[in-house]
Write an enzyme that holds these catalytic residues in place. Structure first.
Site, mmCIF file in Angstrom:
data_model
loop_
_atom_site.group_PDB
_atom_site.id
_atom_site.type_symbol
_atom_site.label_atom_id
_atom_site.label_comp_id
_atom_site.label_asym_id
_atom_site.label_seq_id
_atom_site.Cartn_x
_atom_site.Cartn_y
_atom_site.Cartn_z
ATOM 1 N N LYS A 147 0.839 -1.199 0.000
ATOM 2 C CA LYS A 147 0.000 0.000 0.000
ATOM 3 C C LYS A 147 0.874 1.248 0.000
ATOM 4 C CE LYS A 147 -1.986 2.590 3.457
ATOM 5 N NZ LYS A 147 -2.766 2.851 4.681
ATOM 6 N N GLU A 188 -3.619 4.323 -3.428
ATOM 7 C CA GLU A 188 -4.501 5.068 -2.531
ATOM 8 C C GLU A 188 -4.318 6.578 -2.681
ATOM 9 O OE1 GLU A 188 -4.151 4.216 1.678
ATOM 10 O OE2 GLU A 188 -5.807 5.557 2.168
ATOM 11 N N GLU A 190 -6.015 9.361 -1.411
ATOM 12 C CA GLU A 190 -7.113 9.730 -0.496
ATOM 13 C C GLU A 190 -7.403 11.228 -0.569
ATOM 14 O OE1 GLU A 190 -6.725 8.800 3.702
ATOM 15 O OE2 GLU A 190 -8.643 9.771 4.139
ATOM 16 N N LYS A 230 -7.646 2.023 -3.931
ATOM 17 C CA LYS A 230 -8.206 2.292 -2.599
ATOM 18 C C LYS A 230 -8.606 3.761 -2.559
ATOM 19 C CE LYS A 230 -7.052 2.100 2.312
ATOM 20 N NZ LYS A 230 -6.539 1.189 3.334
ATOM 21 N N TYR A 363 -1.845 8.966 8.273
ATOM 22 C CA TYR A 363 -1.835 7.541 8.598
ATOM 23 C C TYR A 363 -0.450 7.059 8.927
ATOM 24 C CZ TYR A 363 -4.898 3.598 8.904
ATOM 25 O OH TYR A 363 -5.712 2.602 9.398
HETATM 26 P P1 13P Z 1 -9.219 4.466 7.358
HETATM 27 O O1 13P Z 1 -10.150 3.377 6.914
HETATM 28 O O2 13P Z 1 -9.089 4.609 8.839
HETATM 29 O O3 13P Z 1 -9.454 5.760 6.643
HETATM 30 O O4 13P Z 1 -7.757 4.013 6.939
HETATM 31 C C1 13P Z 1 -7.531 3.279 5.826
HETATM 32 C C2 13P Z 1 -6.123 3.424 5.425
HETATM 33 O O5 13P Z 1 -5.431 2.455 5.276
HETATM 34 C C3 13P Z 1 -5.586 4.760 5.200
HETATM 35 O O6 13P Z 1 -4.346 4.683 4.563
#
Ligand code: 13P
Length: 363
Positions: A147, A188, A190, A230, A363
């Site tokens: 990831k 990911e 985000e 993701k 994170y």
């Molecule tokens: P959350 O589901 O707590 O947003 O975290 C997922 C994740 O792996 C963030 O990198």
């Protein structure tokens, strides 16, 4: 004209594709247990537990000692580097505990978010240096997927074009390196829920970001069938005054994905992004019931929305360990149903309805 010199053999591609599909096979999702030492400090502080290596090990043991019920709803677990080399009280490596359940092992390989100078508080994610060597080692140590998290923010001016292109490029470069080592990349990008923007604005930004991500994947010759996305769900900002139904969130989310994510991508596993455990499950269920054609599995890769109740139940006390494990199993089972559109529950009582939101979450 661009030209692709072949890098992956047919056998390597088959292997990547099969691994990706196994992680989120029907009814299964991912436990994101890859919180860095700094993120664990925040989690443990919430329940009054000191952030030591031993306490982090004890906490992860609560999750990893869940019984065979989770084999049906968890297809992969994302580890943090430290956790990958830890053992249970009985001396069993955590990696073995997970693999023995038929669950695949993944690892967070990025080195965290750093500022992008000249932007209004935006970031990129570092960790490309030495990534090839780290992937080779992690593969030997049992990981088959990885990831890498990038973060984008919404404001009147953000995300900037620079942040969008830089983060798309670094995700593509990371993906390409992983695949060279037979490791399935989880991509990911985000988009944080901070702000007062409405659902439409989140959808617009999600579409722009994902479009850039898949342009970069094409530029870097990433094998999409051997990758997972993701993304954030498309939700209004946390300070938005408008309220939206789960069906509206689902429609905005699936519409954004349909406009931007190639059907070749092996699957999608949403992050929970600070939604309450129950809210994340209800949204995931609605997404799977959205009446649009969905060419990918739409599953979960939750951190907080799988762990919040377990963490609160534990509070660092040995006598609470079994109850905490049960809480985790319960959320895993609920999400196993939700990713098939079969969750009829609605557990807003008690802990599961509580938000786990932290502004500008790292994170
Ligand atoms: P959350 O589901 O707590 O947003 O975290 C997922 C994740 O792996 C963030 O990198």
């Amino acid at each position: 004209m661009t030209h692709q010199f072949s890098t992956l053999t047919a056998a390597q591609k088959k292997d990547l594709n099969e691994t990706a599909l196994r992680i989120i096979s029907p009814g299964k999702g991912i436990l994101a247990a890859d919180e860095s030492v700094g993120s664990m400090a925040k989690r443990l502080a919430q329940v009054g537990v000191e952030n030591t290596e031993e306490n982090r090990r004890k906490y992860r043991q609560i999750l990893f000692s869940a019984d065979d019920r989770i084999n049906l709803c968890i297809g992969g677990v994302i580890f943090f580097h430290e956790t990958l080399y830890q053992h249970s009280d009985n001396g069993v490596p955590f990696v073995k505990m997970i693999k023995d359940k038929g669950i695949l092992v993944g690892v967070k390989v990025d080195k965290g978010v750093v500022p992008l100078p000249g932007t209004c508080g935006e970031s990129t994610t570092q960790g490309l240096d030495g990534l090839s060597e780290r992937c080779a080692q992690y593969k030997k140590d049992g990981a088959v997927f990885a990831k890498w998290r990038c973060v984008l923010k919404i404001s009147d001016t953000n995300p900037s074009n620079l942040a969008i292109t830089e983060n798309a490029n670094v995700l593509a470069r990371y993906s390409s390196i992983c695949q060279q080592h037979g490791i399935v990349p989880i991509i990911e990008p985000e988009i944080l829920p901070d702000g007062d923007h409405d659902l439409k604005r989140c959808q617009y930004v999600t579409e722009k970001v994902l479009t850039a991500v898949y342009k970069a994947m094409s530029d870097h010759h990433v094998y999409l069938e051997g990758s997972l996305l993701k993304p954030n769900m498309v939700t209004p900002g946390h300070s938005c005054s408008n309220k939206y139904t789960p069906e509206e969130v689902a429609m905005a989310t699936v519409t954004a994905l349909r406009r931007t994510v190639p059907p070749a991508v092996a699957g999608v596993a949403f992050l929970s992004g600070g939604q309450s455990e129950e809210e994340a499950s209800i949204h995931l269920n609605a997404i799977n019931n959205c009446p649009l054609v969905k060419p990918w599995m739409l599953s979960f890769s939750f951190g907080r929305a799988l762990q919040a109740s377990a963490l609160r139940a534990w509070r660092g006390h040995k006598e609470n360990e079994n109850v905490a494990t049960e809480q985790f199993i319960k959320r895993a089972e609920v999400n196993g149903l939700a990713c098939q559109g079969k969750y009829t529950g609605g557990d807003n009582s008690g802990q599961a309805g509580q938000h786990v939101y932290g502004s500008c979450h790292a994170y």
